[in-house]
Design a protein around this motif. Structure first.
Motif, short mmCIF file in Angstrom:
data_model
loop_
_atom_site.label_atom_id
_atom_site.label_comp_id
_atom_site.label_asym_id
_atom_site.label_seq_id
_atom_site.Cartn_x
_atom_site.Cartn_y
_atom_site.Cartn_z
N ILE A 4 0.86 -1.18 0.00
CA ILE A 4 0.00 0.00 0.00
C ILE A 4 0.89 1.23 0.00
CG2 ILE A 4 -1.71 1.30 1.32
CD1 ILE A 4 -2.64 -1.36 2.49
N LYS A 5 0.60 2.15 -0.90
CA LYS A 5 1.37 3.40 -0.93
C LYS A 5 0.84 4.34 0.14
CE LYS A 5 3.02 3.62 -5.59
NZ LYS A 5 4.08 4.50 -5.98
N THR A 6 1.76 5.06 0.75
CA THR A 6 1.38 6.04 1.75
C THR A 6 2.33 7.23 1.65
OG1 THR A 6 0.91 6.38 4.08
CG2 THR A 6 2.81 5.03 3.57
N ALA A 7 1.88 8.34 2.12
CA ALA A 7 2.72 9.53 2.14
C ALA A 7 2.95 9.92 3.60
CB ALA A 7 2.05 10.67 1.39
N ILE A 8 4.17 10.27 3.91
CA ILE A 8 4.50 10.72 5.26
C ILE A 8 5.27 12.02 5.16
CG2 ILE A 8 4.51 8.41 6.26
CD1 ILE A 8 7.59 8.53 6.16
N SER A 9 5.24 12.79 6.22
CA SER A 9 6.01 14.03 6.28
C SER A 9 7.07 13.87 7.35
CB SER A 9 5.12 15.22 6.63
OG SER A 9 4.13 15.41 5.64
N SER A 30 11.81 3.19 0.35
CA SER A 30 10.61 2.47 0.81
C SER A 30 11.01 1.24 1.63
CB SER A 30 9.75 2.04 -0.37
OG SER A 30 9.15 3.15 -0.98
#
Length: 84
Positions: A4-9, A30
């Motif tokens: 699952i792709k996710t975005a984090i800061s 990743s």
């Protein structure tokens, strides 16, 4: 396993360190984040298990158990008096 792709800061400095680490390990960013998260989760599970173990062994013997231990020690001493 499905990814699952996710975005984090994250802070730039941490990102730069992660980038260098991934390059030195010859893995993608990743994959580096997956490794780090797996390690963190395992560490947390170990801490929880240790807390459960400590809680299980932190109980002091109750009065009945203390009495039983004293009686057992006395009986053991009586049995062993002639042995030594």
């Amino acid at each position: 396993m499905k990814a699952i792709k996710t975005a984090i800061s994250i802070e730039k400095d941490l990102f730069d360190q992660a980038e260098k680490m991934a390059q030195s390990m010859k893995v993608s960013r990743s994959k580096l984040f997956v490794i780090a998260l797996q390690d963190f989760i395992a560490h947390q599970k170990n801490r929880e298990l240790l807390a459960q173990i400590n809680a299980a062994y932190s109980d002091e013997p109750d009065t009945a158990e203390q009495t039983l231990r004293r009686k057992s020690r006395r009986q053991h001493r009586r049995m062993m008096e002639g042995e030594w």
